[in-house]
Design a protein around this motif. Structure first.
Motif, PDB file in Angstrom:
ATOM      1  N   THR A  21       0.837  -1.199   0.000  1.00 55.59           N
ATOM      2  CA  THR A  21       0.000   0.000   0.000  1.00 55.59           C
ATOM      3  C   THR A  21       0.874   1.250   0.000  1.00 55.59           C
ATOM      4  N   GLU A  85      -8.090  -2.622   1.789  1.00 53.78           N
ATOM      5  CA  GLU A  85      -7.315  -3.834   1.512  1.00 53.78           C
ATOM      6  C   GLU A  85      -7.535  -4.309   0.081  1.00 53.78           C
ATOM      7  N   ALA A  88      -5.663  -1.942  -2.231  1.00 54.99           N
ATOM      8  CA  ALA A  88      -4.218  -2.134  -2.112  1.00 54.99           C
ATOM      9  C   ALA A  88      -3.748  -3.388  -2.843  1.00 54.99           C
ATOM     10  N   ARG A  95      -5.462   0.040  -9.678  1.00 59.21           N
ATOM     11  CA  ARG A  95      -5.776   0.740  -8.434  1.00 59.21           C
ATOM     12  C   ARG A  95      -5.983   2.230  -8.697  1.00 59.21           C
TER      13      ARG A  95
END
Length: 115
Positions: A21, A85, A88, A95
């Protein structure tokens, strides 16, 4: 009660997720935390645990709380944790697209639609 091996695997998974992350290499996090890359790799794989001192250093290097690393708690509700989560875990390009869609959706919901 969790067994030690299960706890170490869960802990290591959260360390790895926090590192990804943060978009940092294992080598960079290990250096920032004063650990060897091999030790960090063993932690991420659940093969080793960490001392309190290394927990503090690791949480600082990752920019997350020790509470998150130990128990997965972030102080926000579970839905946000789950969404973070899932985001990530996506490949970086995907993303970024998902984050852009979310930003636009929030703008619409909050009435911040450009005219």
């Amino acid at each position: 009660m969790l067994e030690k091996d299960e706890f170490n695997r869960d802990f290591g998974g959260r360390v790895k997720l926090a590192r990804k992350t943060a978009d940092k290499t294992a080598e960079r996090i290990a250096e920032d935390a004063g650990l060897t890359p091999q030790f960090l790799s063993d932690v991420e794989r659940g093969r080793k645990g960490v001392s309190n001192y290394n927990l503090a250093r690791l949480s600082q290097a990752l920019g997350v709380s020790a509470d998150y690393l130990l128990f997965g708690r972030t102080g926000v509700d579970e839905t946000r944790d789950m969404m973070a989560e899932r985001l990530a875990a996506l490949p970086p390009a995907v993303r970024e697209m998902a984050e852009e869609v979310i930003r636009h959706a929030l703008d619409i919901i909050q009435g911040n639609i450009p005219h």
